[in-house]
Motif scaffolding. Structure first.
Motif, PDB file in Angstrom:
ATOM      1  N   ASP A  40      -4.612  34.174 112.525  1.00  0.00           N
ATOM      2  CA  ASP A  40      -4.732  34.181 110.971  1.00  0.00           C
ATOM      3  C   ASP A  40      -5.564  32.400 110.936  1.00  0.00           C
ATOM      4  OD1 ASP A  40      -6.343  35.320 109.475  1.00  0.00           O
ATOM      5  OD2 ASP A  40      -4.129  35.429 107.899  1.00  0.00           O
ATOM      6  N   TYR A  41      -5.492  32.389 109.968  1.00  0.00           N
ATOM      7  CA  TYR A  41      -5.693  30.956 109.679  1.00  0.00           C
ATOM      8  C   TYR A  41      -5.872  30.965 108.359  1.00  0.00           C
ATOM      9  CZ  TYR A  41      -7.338  26.463 109.772  1.00  0.00           C
ATOM     10  OH  TYR A  41      -7.191  24.405 109.196  1.00  0.00           O
ATOM     11  N   HIS A  42      -5.166  29.748 107.660  1.00  0.00           N
ATOM     12  CA  HIS A  42      -5.337  29.370 106.530  1.00  0.00           C
ATOM     13  C   HIS A  42      -5.562  28.223 106.225  1.00  0.00           C
ATOM     14  CE1 HIS A  42      -3.826  28.579 101.589  1.00  0.00           C
ATOM     15  NE2 HIS A  42      -3.405  30.411 101.654  1.00  0.00           N
ATOM     16  N   LEU A  43      -7.024  27.821 105.472  1.00  0.00           N
ATOM     17  CA  LEU A  43      -7.442  27.180 104.594  1.00  0.00           C
ATOM     18  C   LEU A  43      -7.088  26.253 104.683  1.00  0.00           C
ATOM     19  CD1 LEU A  43     -10.995  26.151 106.149  1.00  0.00           C
ATOM     20  CD2 LEU A  43     -11.208  26.843 104.048  1.00  0.00           C
ATOM     21  N   GLU A  44      -6.230  26.111 103.767  1.00  0.00           N
ATOM     22  CA  GLU A  44      -5.497  24.792 102.453  1.00  0.00           C
ATOM     23  C   GLU A  44      -4.325  24.214 103.172  1.00  0.00           C
ATOM     24  OE1 GLU A  44      -5.180  26.686  98.908  1.00  0.00           O
ATOM     25  OE2 GLU A  44      -7.435  26.889  98.530  1.00  0.00           O
ATOM     26  N   GLN A  45      -3.792  24.824 104.022  1.00  0.00           N
ATOM     27  CA  GLN A  45      -2.763  24.961 104.822  1.00  0.00           C
ATOM     28  C   GLN A  45      -3.151  23.695 105.980  1.00  0.00           C
ATOM     29  OE1 GLN A  45       0.825  25.095 103.769  1.00  0.00           O
ATOM     30  NE2 GLN A  45       0.738  25.860 102.648  1.00  0.00           N
ATOM     31  N   GLN A  46      -4.229  24.054 106.602  1.00  0.00           N
ATOM     32  CA  GLN A  46      -5.082  23.584 107.665  1.00  0.00           C
ATOM     33  C   GLN A  46      -3.743  23.807 109.075  1.00  0.00           C
ATOM     34  OE1 GLN A  46      -6.206  19.813 107.184  1.00  0.00           O
ATOM     35  NE2 GLN A  46      -6.371  20.196 105.252  1.00  0.00           N
ATOM     36  N   ARG A  47      -3.993  25.255 108.605  1.00  0.00           N
ATOM     37  CA  ARG A  47      -2.392  25.760 109.745  1.00  0.00           C
ATOM     38  C   ARG A  47      -3.218  27.395 110.105  1.00  0.00           C
ATOM     39  NH1 ARG A  47       3.443  24.151 107.826  1.00  0.00           N
ATOM     40  NH2 ARG A  47       3.023  24.911 105.975  1.00  0.00           N
ATOM     41  N   ASN A  97       2.146  37.318 119.558  1.00  0.00           N
ATOM     42  CA  ASN A  97       1.755  38.310 121.077  1.00  0.00           C
ATOM     43  C   ASN A  97       3.337  38.685 121.487  1.00  0.00           C
ATOM     44  OD1 ASN A  97       4.516  35.985 121.446  1.00  0.00           O
ATOM     45  ND2 ASN A  97       2.584  34.166 121.126  1.00  0.00           N
ATOM     46  N   ALA A  98       2.791  38.992 122.865  1.00  0.00           N
ATOM     47  CA  ALA A  98       3.297  40.088 123.515  1.00  0.00           C
ATOM     48  C   ALA A  98       5.034  39.930 123.635  1.00  0.00           C
ATOM     49  CB  ALA A  98       3.552  40.131 124.922  1.00  0.00           C
ATOM     50  N   SER A  99       5.505  38.259 122.841  1.00  0.00           N
ATOM     51  CA  SER A  99       6.495  37.916 123.176  1.00  0.00           C
ATOM     52  C   SER A  99       7.551  38.145 121.958  1.00  0.00           C
ATOM     53  CB  SER A  99       6.267  36.451 124.253  1.00  0.00           C
ATOM     54  OG  SER A  99       6.508  35.863 122.755  1.00  0.00           O
ATOM     55  N   ASN A 100       8.946  37.132 121.803  1.00  0.00           N
ATOM     56  CA  ASN A 100       9.229  36.961 120.690  1.00  0.00           C
ATOM     57  C   ASN A 100       9.048  35.611 119.695  1.00  0.00           C
ATOM     58  OD1 ASN A 100      10.583  35.690 123.066  1.00  0.00           O
ATOM     59  ND2 ASN A 100      12.662  35.803 121.520  1.00  0.00           N
ATOM     60  N   VAL A 101       8.168  35.456 120.674  1.00  0.00           N
ATOM     61  CA  VAL A 101       7.470  34.335 119.683  1.00  0.00           C
ATOM     62  C   VAL A 101       6.572  32.987 119.142  1.00  0.00           C
ATOM     63  CG1 VAL A 101       7.280  30.669 120.543  1.00  0.00           C
ATOM     64  CG2 VAL A 101       8.929  32.705 121.515  1.00  0.00           C
ATOM     65  N   ILE A 102       6.703  34.146 118.246  1.00  0.00           N
ATOM     66  CA  ILE A 102       5.172  33.219 116.392  1.00  0.00           C
ATOM     67  C   ILE A 102       4.858  32.179 116.646  1.00  0.00           C
ATOM     68  CG2 ILE A 102       4.333  33.679 114.585  1.00  0.00           C
ATOM     69  CD1 ILE A 102       6.483  35.428 113.756  1.00  0.00           C
ATOM     70  N   GLN A 103       3.436  31.605 117.029  1.00  0.00           N
ATOM     71  CA  GLN A 103       2.912  29.998 117.210  1.00  0.00           C
ATOM     72  C   GLN A 103       2.246  29.724 116.390  1.00  0.00           C
ATOM     73  OE1 GLN A 103       1.180  30.703 121.820  1.00  0.00           O
ATOM     74  NE2 GLN A 103       2.357  29.055 121.963  1.00  0.00           N
ATOM     75  N   ILE A 104       2.712  28.235 116.142  1.00  0.00           N
ATOM     76  CA  ILE A 104       2.277  27.833 114.944  1.00  0.00           C
ATOM     77  C   ILE A 104       0.944  26.761 115.265  1.00  0.00           C
ATOM     78  CG2 ILE A 104       2.564  26.988 112.545  1.00  0.00           C
ATOM     79  CD1 ILE A 104       4.042  29.611 112.732  1.00  0.00           C
ATOM     80  N   PHE A 105      -0.138  27.031 114.704  1.00  0.00           N
ATOM     81  CA  PHE A 105      -1.261  25.855 114.754  1.00  0.00           C
ATOM     82  C   PHE A 105      -1.783  25.626 114.342  1.00  0.00           C
ATOM     83  CE2 PHE A 105      -3.889  29.328 115.420  1.00  0.00           C
ATOM     84  CZ  PHE A 105      -4.623  29.585 114.668  1.00  0.00           C
ATOM     85  N   ASN A 106      -2.269  23.311 114.574  1.00  0.00           N
ATOM     86  CA  ASN A 106      -2.833  23.303 113.157  1.00  0.00           C
ATOM     87  C   ASN A 106      -4.505  23.276 113.795  1.00  0.00           C
ATOM     88  OD1 ASN A 106      -0.921  22.551 111.993  1.00  0.00           O
ATOM     89  ND2 ASN A 106      -1.146  20.703 112.555  1.00  0.00           N
ATOM     90  N   LEU A 107      -5.603  22.760 112.878  1.00  0.00           N
ATOM     91  CA  LEU A 107      -7.389  21.865 113.686  1.00  0.00           C
ATOM     92  C   LEU A 107      -7.221  21.117 112.494  1.00  0.00           C
ATOM     93  CD1 LEU A 107      -8.657  25.339 112.950  1.00  0.00           C
ATOM     94  CD2 LEU A 107      -9.217  23.698 114.542  1.00  0.00           C
ATOM     95  N   GLY A 108      -7.560  20.147 113.330  1.00  0.00           N
ATOM     96  CA  GLY A 108      -7.993  18.942 113.218  1.00  0.00           C
ATOM     97  C   GLY A 108      -9.169  18.454 111.495  1.00  0.00           C
ATOM     98  N   ARG A 109      -8.571  17.934 110.720  1.00  0.00           N
ATOM     99  CA  ARG A 109      -8.812  18.170 109.335  1.00  0.00           C
ATOM    100  C   ARG A 109     -10.765  17.622 110.017  1.00  0.00           C
ATOM    101  NH1 ARG A 109      -8.429  17.460 103.668  1.00  0.00           N
ATOM    102  NH2 ARG A 109      -6.156  17.221 104.046  1.00  0.00           N
ATOM    103  N   LYS A 110     -10.515  16.477 110.430  1.00  0.00           N
ATOM    104  CA  LYS A 110     -12.334  15.548 111.128  1.00  0.00           C
ATOM    105  C   LYS A 110     -12.874  16.537 112.259  1.00  0.00           C
ATOM    106  CE  LYS A 110     -11.438  11.634 108.545  1.00  0.00           C
ATOM    107  NZ  LYS A 110     -11.192   9.892 108.741  1.00  0.00           N
ATOM    108  N   ASP A 111     -12.572  16.299 113.408  1.00  0.00           N
ATOM    109  CA  ASP A 111     -13.054  16.924 114.610  1.00  0.00           C
ATOM    110  C   ASP A 111     -12.643  18.111 114.643  1.00  0.00           C
ATOM    111  OD1 ASP A 111     -10.281  16.843 115.308  1.00  0.00           O
ATOM    112  OD2 ASP A 111     -10.066  15.243 116.688  1.00  0.00           O
TER     113      ASP A 111
END
Length: 322
Positions: A201-208, A213-227
């Motif tokens: 899932d992605y939140h547009l204003e948070q840009q995150r 997944n199948a593990s015990n780790v939730i991954q947080i990612f960013n999307l660059g504002r320009k590129d």
């Protein structure tokens, strides 16, 4: 430390005692507020949120309903095995309008651009096909770098960026997250993540964004504002492995994970820490949905969760300033 879990505002017990696979809120003109639940037995149960009772029972097929969405005029369902059905909402009820036959054995849920009436549907061999609501194929998304082994499509998320730039996030079995530009049908960014991403899932204003997944780790990612470049931000570790669903609330304050352990974890977007762990369900959570409008019975935005135990729990959480 997470707080002690509160009680749900209501728990719906499935009348046929079957597992719940998918959920969607529906707010129609005239004040009709409903929660739709796709179940293992091939039925969609429409619960009236004024009474919390079944108002309508729609037989879609024989296979579990992995995913469904409801617009002002259509109900779209996805059965295990890949088949999609488009129902038009008429004065007499739901009428089947189109069937999209898909050869896909996995659990990836389709995505939709409801504004353009477009569907993004997983296929075998890492392909994503694009259809309209009439069932006509419009195109496909295929990665052309043979050196990168993607595996099957596991999860999808449609994003509408400003300046009319629709994109699709796609997670693949081998541990890749790709961002597709839907104006060109080209991949514009990719990121190596943990294997078997189950939900994104992605939140547009948070840009995150969030990946479960199948593990015990939730991954947080960013999307660059320009590129629009994808980068990992941090990992959030939970107690037990396996996440079927991640979902961010529209106000950008909290996000949720639904686990194989039956626990619903609510996280703060600001601290990235769990606010509460909800333990009402006794088997794996299959879906989590947030209402887009206040439910009048509780005068609040409601979160719904459903799972293999056949229960649907309704929650009013952290809504004081919403």
């Amino acid at each position: 430390m997470a707080l002690l879990p509160p009680d749900p505002v209501y728990t719906i017990r499935n009348v046929d005692n079957v597992p719940v696979y998918s959920l969607a809120f529906s707010f129609l003109p005239g004040g009709l507020e409903r929660l739709l639940a796709g179940s293992k037995n091939g039925y969609v149960y429409a619960y009236n949120l004024q009474t919390n009772r079944v108002q309508q029972k729609i037989q879609v097929g024989q296979a579990p309903i992995l995913h469904l969405i409801h617009t002002d005029s259509h109900l779209i369902t996805q059965e295990k095995g890949g088949k999609l059905k488009v129902f038009e909402l008429t004065n007499s009820g739901y009428e089947e309008d189109a069937v999209i036959e898909v050869d896909y054995p996995g659990f990836c849920r389709f995505e939709a651009n409801t504004k353009l009436a477009s569907l993004y549907v997983p296929e075998k061999d890492y392909k994503i096909n694009i259809y309209n609501f009439n069932g006509e194929k419009l195109g496909s998304l295929e990665y052309d770098d043979a050196s990168v082994k993607l595996g099957d499509v596991m999860c999808l998320k449609f994003i509408e960026f400003p300046c009319d730039r629709p994109c699709l996030l796609a997670g693949y079995e081998a541990g890749w997250l790709l961002l597709w530009d839907l104006n060109t049908n080209k991949c514009i960014s990719k990121l190596q993540v943990l294997e078997c991403p189950m939900s994104v899932d992605y939140h547009l204003e948070q840009q995150r964004g969030i990946i479960g997944n199948a593990s015990n780790v939730i991954q947080i990612f960013n999307l660059g504002r320009k590129d629009l470049s994808l980068t990992l931000k941090l990992d959030v570790t939970i107690k037990n492995p396996g996440i079927n669903k991640v979902k961010t609330r529209s106000d950008g304050k909290v996000f949720t994970s639904g686990g194989w352990d039956g626990h619903i974890r609510i996280f703060s977007w600001f601290s990235m820490r769990p606010l509460v762990v909800l333990t009402e369900h006794k088997q794996a959570i299959q879906d989590v949905a947030y209402s887009t409008e206040k439910v009048s019975l509780w005068k609040a935005y409601i979160m719904a969760a459903g799972g293999l135990d056949g229960a649907i729990t309704l929650w009013d959480l952290y809504n004081s300033k919403q």
